[in-house]
Design a protein around this motif. Structure first.
Motif, PDB file in Angstrom:
ATOM      1  N   ARG A  40       1.079  -1.244  -0.052  1.00 22.84           N
ATOM      2  CA  ARG A  40       0.108   0.082   0.257  1.00 22.84           C
ATOM      3  C   ARG A  40       0.478   1.143   0.345  1.00 22.84           C
ATOM      4  NH1 ARG A  40      -2.644  -3.465  -1.549  1.00 22.84           N
ATOM      5  NH2 ARG A  40      -5.325  -4.005  -1.076  1.00 22.84           N
ATOM      6  N   ALA A  64      -8.348   0.952  -3.342  1.00 22.19           N
ATOM      7  CA  ALA A  64      -8.724   2.300  -3.641  1.00 22.19           C
ATOM      8  C   ALA A  64      -7.450   3.403  -3.185  1.00 22.19           C
ATOM      9  CB  ALA A  64      -9.553   2.531  -1.692  1.00 22.19           C
ATOM     10  N   ARG A  65      -7.988   4.033  -3.324  1.00 23.28           N
ATOM     11  CA  ARG A  65      -7.004   5.635  -3.913  1.00 23.28           C
ATOM     12  C   ARG A  65      -6.674   6.020  -2.190  1.00 23.28           C
ATOM     13  NH1 ARG A  65      -3.515   8.030  -2.735  1.00 23.28           N
ATOM     14  NH2 ARG A  65      -1.714   9.447  -3.774  1.00 23.28           N
ATOM     15  N   ASP A  66      -7.693   6.069  -1.109  1.00 22.95           N
ATOM     16  CA  ASP A  66      -7.323   6.351  -0.167  1.00 22.95           C
ATOM     17  C   ASP A  66      -6.623   5.423   1.260  1.00 22.95           C
ATOM     18  OD1 ASP A  66      -9.457   4.691   0.660  1.00 22.95           O
ATOM     19  OD2 ASP A  66     -10.621   6.655   1.092  1.00 22.95           O
ATOM     20  N   SER A  67      -6.825   4.540   0.463  1.00 20.77           N
ATOM     21  CA  SER A  67      -5.233   3.107   1.518  1.00 20.77           C
ATOM     22  C   SER A  67      -4.485   2.940   0.978  1.00 20.77           C
ATOM     23  CB  SER A  67      -6.645   1.831   1.126  1.00 20.77           C
ATOM     24  OG  SER A  67      -5.879   1.496  -0.244  1.00 20.77           O
ATOM     25  N   LEU A  69      -0.171   5.231   0.411  1.00 20.02           N
ATOM     26  CA  LEU A  69       0.741   6.291   0.930  1.00 20.02           C
ATOM     27  C   LEU A  69       1.225   6.254  -0.111  1.00 20.02           C
ATOM     28  CD1 LEU A  69       1.885   8.496   2.840  1.00 20.02           C
ATOM     29  CD2 LEU A  69       3.559   6.001   2.870  1.00 20.02           C
ATOM     30  N   CYS A  97      -3.940  13.202  -8.147  1.00 20.71           N
ATOM     31  CA  CYS A  97      -4.319  13.672  -6.958  1.00 20.71           C
ATOM     32  C   CYS A  97      -4.220  14.946  -7.298  1.00 20.71           C
ATOM     33  CB  CYS A  97      -3.929  12.926  -5.746  1.00 20.71           C
ATOM     34  SG  CYS A  97      -2.209  12.880  -6.307  1.00 20.71           S
ATOM     35  N   SER A  98      -4.952  15.452  -6.278  1.00 19.69           N
ATOM     36  CA  SER A  98      -4.751  16.908  -5.602  1.00 19.69           C
ATOM     37  C   SER A  98      -4.213  17.620  -4.550  1.00 19.69           C
ATOM     38  CB  SER A  98      -6.795  17.084  -5.422  1.00 19.69           C
ATOM     39  OG  SER A  98      -6.906  16.844  -4.362  1.00 19.69           O
ATOM     40  N   GLN A  99      -4.031  16.690  -4.681  1.00 21.91           N
ATOM     41  CA  GLN A  99      -2.904  16.277  -2.754  1.00 21.91           C
ATOM     42  C   GLN A  99      -2.033  15.223  -2.308  1.00 21.91           C
ATOM     43  OE1 GLN A  99      -4.516  15.589   1.283  1.00 21.91           O
ATOM     44  NE2 GLN A  99      -3.221  16.953   2.187  1.00 21.91           N
ATOM     45  N   ASP A 101       0.178  11.967  -1.037  1.00 19.34           N
ATOM     46  CA  ASP A 101       0.340  11.151   0.564  1.00 19.34           C
ATOM     47  C   ASP A 101       1.981  12.295   1.561  1.00 19.34           C
ATOM     48  OD1 ASP A 101      -2.233  10.237   0.318  1.00 19.34           O
ATOM     49  OD2 ASP A 101      -1.183   9.161  -0.542  1.00 19.34           O
ATOM     50  N   ARG A 131      -0.199  15.849   2.034  1.00 17.39           N
ATOM     51  CA  ARG A 131      -0.929  15.341   3.526  1.00 17.39           C
ATOM     52  C   ARG A 131       0.529  15.589   4.282  1.00 17.39           C
ATOM     53  NH1 ARG A 131      -3.443  10.495   4.192  1.00 17.39           N
ATOM     54  NH2 ARG A 131      -3.814   9.948   6.413  1.00 17.39           N
TER      55      ARG A 131
END
Ligand SMILES: NC(=O)c1ccc[n+]([C@@H]2O[C@H](COP(=O)([O-])OP(=O)(O)OC[C@H]3O[C@@H](n4cnc5c(N)ncnc54)[C@H](OP(=O)(O)O)[C@@H]3O)[C@@H](O)[C@H]2O)c1
Length: 277
Positions: A40, A64-67, A69, A97-99, A101, A131
């Motif tokens: 991940r 899922a993208r939000d899983s 790093l 992506c806009s941000q 990780d 982030r």
């Protein structure tokens, strides 16, 4: 994971996939295989020229993208106020992506003039474009200066780290400063896997040499990025565990660094490569 803790201390992200020198279809295939195995944490950089392929691989993955790093690194040529922002925008666009990780400065200035780059890095986080932020290839003196200057946590210092190179002094200083290390060239581009002590420990522990090498790194509290194009090797690397080795086995591997002092990224490859003193 708290907002301020390093994501590289999250067990989900300690075993990472590095993307250099892959690009195009080979990168997409290897990254899809890594994601299917459970990786991940993904490492790329502006200098690798492969951010668009990483973006494409992530868009076409069911994970899922939000899983994830996802880490990228600002190239040294872009660490000035004129080039930093357009280069970061281009990276975000390529990675879709806009941000990001985690955003790292890829290489320090060899003379230690890193204040402007660090200021821009911190501003990127404050503007919400990253982030977490961190550094790479920073010496002990540079880590100290960075931690004095930055008002935000340093998510990592990504350095060459494997059993054939003694980095214990850098690790001790990083620990004192509260900067987690992450390893690149974690299997020493394969050389660690035929080292006789590592092979012997692998045999006695019923593990593969890759598991022994990378488990030693995890036991040091260091997250790793390892690259492989082969699902079998990706799986062997992902099987590493922080508690796989005994204290005696760890001590035997500890002794190898000073014995070999084998460096992959040195001045012959990167003229600005740091002295690890
Ligand atoms: N911050 C920096 O300055 C910096 C510098 C260098 C690298 N990095 C990052 O760190 C990542 C990893 O470093 P790296 O790729 O240079 O070195 P590495 O991961 O130590 O070595 C990669 C090489 O080792 C082989 N390999 C990997 N696992 C294996 C296994 N289990 N058994 C046999 N062979 C294996 C791979 O070949 P196969 O494909 O045949 O498995 C590949 O040729 C890079 O991809 C990059 O993301 C960062």
């Amino acid at each position: 994971m708290s907002a301020t803790a390093s994501p590289y201390q999250d067990p989900a992200f300690v075993r990472g996939f590095g993307t250099f020198p892959l690009d195009g279809e080979p990168l997409i295939e290897a990254l899809h295989a890594a994601l299917a195995l459970g990786y991940r944490a993904i490492d790329t950089a502006q200098m690798y020229g492969n951010e668009a392929a990483v973006g494409q691989a992530l868009r076409t993955s069911p994970v899922a993208r939000d899983s994830l790093l996802l880490t990228t690194k600002i190239a040294p040529a872009n660490t000035n106020a004129r080039d930093f922002w357009p280069s970061l925008e281009a990276s975000l666009k390529a990675l879709d992506c806009s941000q990001i990780d985690c955003l790292l400065l890829h290489w320090p200035d060899p003379q230690g003039n890193n204040a402007e780059a660090l200021r821009l890095l911190q501003e990127a986080q404050q503007r919400g474009l990253a982030r977490h932020v961190g550094i790479s290839n920073y010496t002990i003196a540079m880590m100290r200066a960075a931690s004095q200057q930055l008002e935000v946590p340093i998510a990592c210092n990504q350095i060459e780290f494997h059993p054939l190179l003694d980095q214990s002094h850098v690790a001790a200083a990083a620990d004192e400063l509260g900067i987690p290390l992450t390893a690149y060239c974690a299997v020493a581009r394969g050389k660690a896997l035929s080292e006789p002590t590592i092979v012997a420990i692998a045999e006695e522990a019923g593990l593969s040499p890759a598991q022994v090498t990378l488990s030693w790194i995890l036991a040091k509290g260091v997250a790793f990025n390892a690259m492989s194009t082969k699902p079998k090797n990706l799986a062997a690397n992902f099987a590493a565990k922080a508690d796989a080795l005994s204290a005696e086995q760890i001590a035997r591997i500890d002794a190898l660094g000073a014995q070999h002092m084998y460096r992959i990224v040195d001045r012959s490859k990167v003229p600005t490569a740091p002295d690890w003193d």
